[in-house]
Design a protein around this motif. Structure first.
Motif, mmCIF file in Angstrom:
data_model
loop_
_atom_site.group_PDB
_atom_site.id
_atom_site.type_symbol
_atom_site.label_atom_id
_atom_site.label_comp_id
_atom_site.label_asym_id
_atom_site.label_seq_id
_atom_site.Cartn_x
_atom_site.Cartn_y
_atom_site.Cartn_z
ATOM 1 N N ARG A 42 17.033 32.019 -47.632
ATOM 2 C CA ARG A 42 17.917 32.130 -46.470
ATOM 3 C C ARG A 42 18.674 33.445 -46.565
ATOM 4 O O ARG A 42 19.505 33.622 -47.464
ATOM 5 N N TYR B 271 6.492 34.465 -43.434
ATOM 6 C CA TYR B 271 6.948 34.008 -42.127
ATOM 7 C C TYR B 271 8.466 34.096 -42.073
ATOM 8 O O TYR B 271 9.153 33.987 -43.090
ATOM 9 N N PHE C 54 9.824 32.574 -45.454
ATOM 10 C CA PHE C 54 8.947 31.719 -46.237
ATOM 11 C C PHE C 54 7.679 32.471 -46.617
ATOM 12 O O PHE C 54 7.124 33.205 -45.789
ATOM 13 N N GLN D 63 -4.992 18.800 -40.152
ATOM 14 C CA GLN D 63 -5.641 19.956 -39.539
ATOM 15 C C GLN D 63 -6.851 19.470 -38.754
ATOM 16 O O GLN D 63 -7.669 18.707 -39.267
ATOM 17 N N ASN E 255 -8.064 27.113 -43.523
ATOM 18 C CA ASN E 255 -6.870 27.888 -43.212
ATOM 19 C C ASN E 255 -5.625 27.044 -43.458
ATOM 20 O O ASN E 255 -4.632 27.177 -42.757
ATOM 21 N N MET E 256 -5.670 26.169 -44.448
ATOM 22 C CA MET E 256 -4.513 25.327 -44.735
ATOM 23 C C MET E 256 -3.509 26.126 -45.551
ATOM 24 O O MET E 256 -3.848 26.684 -46.585
ATOM 25 N N LEU E 257 -2.291 26.207 -45.059
ATOM 26 C CA LEU E 257 -1.242 26.961 -45.722
ATOM 27 C C LEU E 257 -0.317 26.033 -46.502
ATOM 28 O O LEU E 257 -0.004 24.937 -46.042
ATOM 29 N N TYR F 202 -2.898 22.387 -36.099
ATOM 30 C CA TYR F 202 -2.228 21.867 -37.292
ATOM 31 C C TYR F 202 -0.933 21.163 -36.899
ATOM 32 O O TYR F 202 -0.240 21.593 -35.986
ATOM 33 N N ALA G 178 -2.769 30.696 -48.839
ATOM 34 C CA ALA G 178 -4.027 30.129 -48.370
ATOM 35 C C ALA G 178 -5.010 30.207 -49.530
ATOM 36 O O ALA G 178 -5.226 31.278 -50.094
ATOM 37 N N TYR H 31 2.643 20.122 -38.899
ATOM 38 C CA TYR H 31 3.451 20.272 -40.105
ATOM 39 C C TYR H 31 4.730 19.443 -39.962
ATOM 40 O O TYR H 31 5.240 19.263 -38.863
ATOM 41 N N ALA I 287 -10.474 26.376 -48.807
ATOM 42 C CA ALA I 287 -9.561 25.367 -48.251
ATOM 43 C C ALA I 287 -9.311 25.635 -46.783
ATOM 44 O O ALA I 287 -8.272 25.247 -46.249
ATOM 45 N N ARG J 94 -10.877 28.450 -38.573
ATOM 46 C CA ARG J 94 -10.477 27.903 -39.858
ATOM 47 C C ARG J 94 -10.467 28.933 -40.970
ATOM 48 O O ARG J 94 -9.984 28.651 -42.060
ATOM 49 N N GLN J 95 -11.003 30.129 -40.709
ATOM 50 C CA GLN J 95 -11.022 31.118 -41.773
ATOM 51 C C GLN J 95 -9.595 31.493 -42.159
ATOM 52 O O GLN J 95 -8.720 31.596 -41.313
ATOM 53 N N PRO J 96 -9.358 31.711 -43.450
ATOM 54 C CA PRO J 96 -7.977 31.916 -43.912
ATOM 55 C C PRO J 96 -7.328 33.194 -43.426
ATOM 56 O O PRO J 96 -6.119 33.352 -43.578
ATOM 57 N N ASN K 13 -6.583 33.019 -51.497
ATOM 58 C CA ASN K 13 -7.356 33.926 -50.649
ATOM 59 C C ASN K 13 -6.415 34.989 -50.074
ATOM 60 O O ASN K 13 -6.768 36.159 -50.015
ATOM 61 N N ASN K 14 -5.241 34.537 -49.620
ATOM 62 C CA ASN K 14 -4.249 35.469 -49.122
ATOM 63 C C ASN K 14 -2.863 34.846 -49.210
ATOM 64 O O ASN K 14 -2.722 33.642 -49.457
ATOM 65 N N LEU L 271 2.015 20.770 -44.493
ATOM 66 C CA LEU L 271 0.904 20.431 -43.623
ATOM 67 C C LEU L 271 0.609 18.944 -43.673
ATOM 68 O O LEU L 271 0.469 18.364 -44.747
ATOM 69 N N GLN M 228 5.766 22.179 -54.016
ATOM 70 C CA GLN M 228 5.204 23.191 -53.155
ATOM 71 C C GLN M 228 4.594 24.293 -54.000
ATOM 72 O O GLN M 228 5.068 24.616 -55.085
ATOM 73 N N GLN N 276 13.775 22.715 -46.415
ATOM 74 C CA GLN N 276 12.485 22.896 -47.097
ATOM 75 C C GLN N 276 11.535 23.687 -46.225
ATOM 76 O O GLN N 276 11.767 23.893 -45.036
ATOM 77 N N GLY N 277 10.435 24.119 -46.831
ATOM 78 C CA GLY N 277 9.385 24.761 -46.055
ATOM 79 C C GLY N 277 8.506 23.732 -45.373
ATOM 80 O O GLY N 277 8.515 22.554 -45.727
ATOM 81 N N PRO N 278 7.740 24.155 -44.367
ATOM 82 C CA PRO N 278 6.840 23.217 -43.687
ATOM 83 C C PRO N 278 5.776 22.668 -44.631
ATOM 84 O O PRO N 278 5.294 23.381 -45.510
ATOM 85 N N PHE O 159 3.463 26.218 -47.957
ATOM 86 C CA PHE O 159 4.691 26.989 -47.850
ATOM 87 C C PHE O 159 5.609 26.756 -49.047
ATOM 88 O O PHE O 159 5.641 25.671 -49.627
ATOM 89 N N GLY O 160 6.382 27.794 -49.356
ATOM 90 C CA GLY O 160 7.452 27.652 -50.325
ATOM 91 C C GLY O 160 8.711 27.123 -49.667
ATOM 92 O O GLY O 160 8.712 26.809 -48.475
ATOM 93 N N GLY O 161 9.774 27.043 -50.445
ATOM 94 C CA GLY O 161 11.029 26.482 -49.956
ATOM 95 C C GLY O 161 11.884 27.442 -49.152
ATOM 96 O O GLY O 161 12.842 27.032 -48.504
#
Lengths: 112, 115
Positions: A107, A35, A88, B48, A98-100, B33, A92, B35, A96, B98-100, A30-31, B45, A2, B41-43, A102-104
């Motif tokens: 908690r 969450y 989490f 999309q 808006n595909m994210l 999307y 982004a 996931y 790419a 779709r913009q980030p 990008n950003n 993807l 990840q 673990q995290g989600p 995620f980290g692990g």
């Protein structure tokens, strides 16, 4: 593997204390977004910080971003039992959509 | 406004069986999307969509997973045949575009257990 990795993996604090979680990533972004996920409300967006921003606030949340170190931190001040959840970071990338990624997660348990 | 709806919320199947999940995004959201979130673990993807077209499915195991969004609104994700390692929560999310900088809104997820 990840993109984002949170540290620590688990954190236990008393109500009223501050909680700090860190996230590291590997490539230009990008950003970066944070969450929260708990069993009651699912995955909820907290805050987004763009690559040209260094700090952002939202209520009791403070997020910082250091693109030179490829890291971000989330600070929750004056924590409450209701803040108990997994947190989490998600990145982004440029070009790419808006595909994210995620980290692990961290908690967090806040004890009353 | 209503959130992202998913069904079923829970599903238990035996390995080699097939299963389908349904998602209804927030009205007006063009991007959808799917996931996969394995316990602890995290989600991750899987796929999309932009309206009814696939934008990215590079992490979808296409030998057993398929997804469609025929009319650009609802979407289904199917697994056939299921393996033990498919046990996970399947999350659907949607965003205006779709913009980030567009926030993604997540549904409650479907918890799949493969025995």
């Amino acid at each position: 593997s990840q993109q984002g990795e949170e540290d620590p993996q688990a954190l236990s604090i008393q109500e009223g204390e501050n909680a700090t979680m860190n996230c590291s990533y590997k490539t230009s972004i990008n950003n970066l977004q944070w969450y929260r996920q708990n069993s009651g409300r699912g995955l909820v967006h907290l805050i987004l910080i763009r690559s040209n921003e260094r700090e952002k606030h939202s209520g009791r949340l403070r997020v910082t971003l250091d693109t030179s170190k490829k890291s971000s931190s989330l600070l929750i001040t004056a924590s409450r039992a209701a803040d108990t959840a997994s947190y989490f970071c998600a990145t982004a990338f440029n070009n790419a959509g808006n595909m994210l990624t995620f980290g692990g997660g961290t908690r967090l348990m806040v004890k009353p | 406004e209503a959130g992202v709806a998913q069904s079923p919320r829970y599903k238990i199947i035996e390995k080699r069986q097939s299963v389908a999940f349904w998602c209804n995004p927030i009205s007006g959201h063009a991007t959808l999307y799917w996931y996969q979130q394995i316990l602890g673990q995290g989600p991750k993807l899987l796929i999309q969509f932009q309206n009814n077209g696939v934008v990215d499915d590079s992490q979808l195991p296409k030998d057993r997973f398929s997804a469609e969004r025929l009319k650009g609104v609802d979407s289904t994700l199917k697994i056939q045949p299921a393996k033990l390692e498919d046990s996970a929560v399947y999350l659907c999310a949607s965003s205006r575009g779709r913009q980030p900088y567009y926030e993604q809104y997540f549904g409650p997820g479907t918890r799949l257990t493969v025995t």
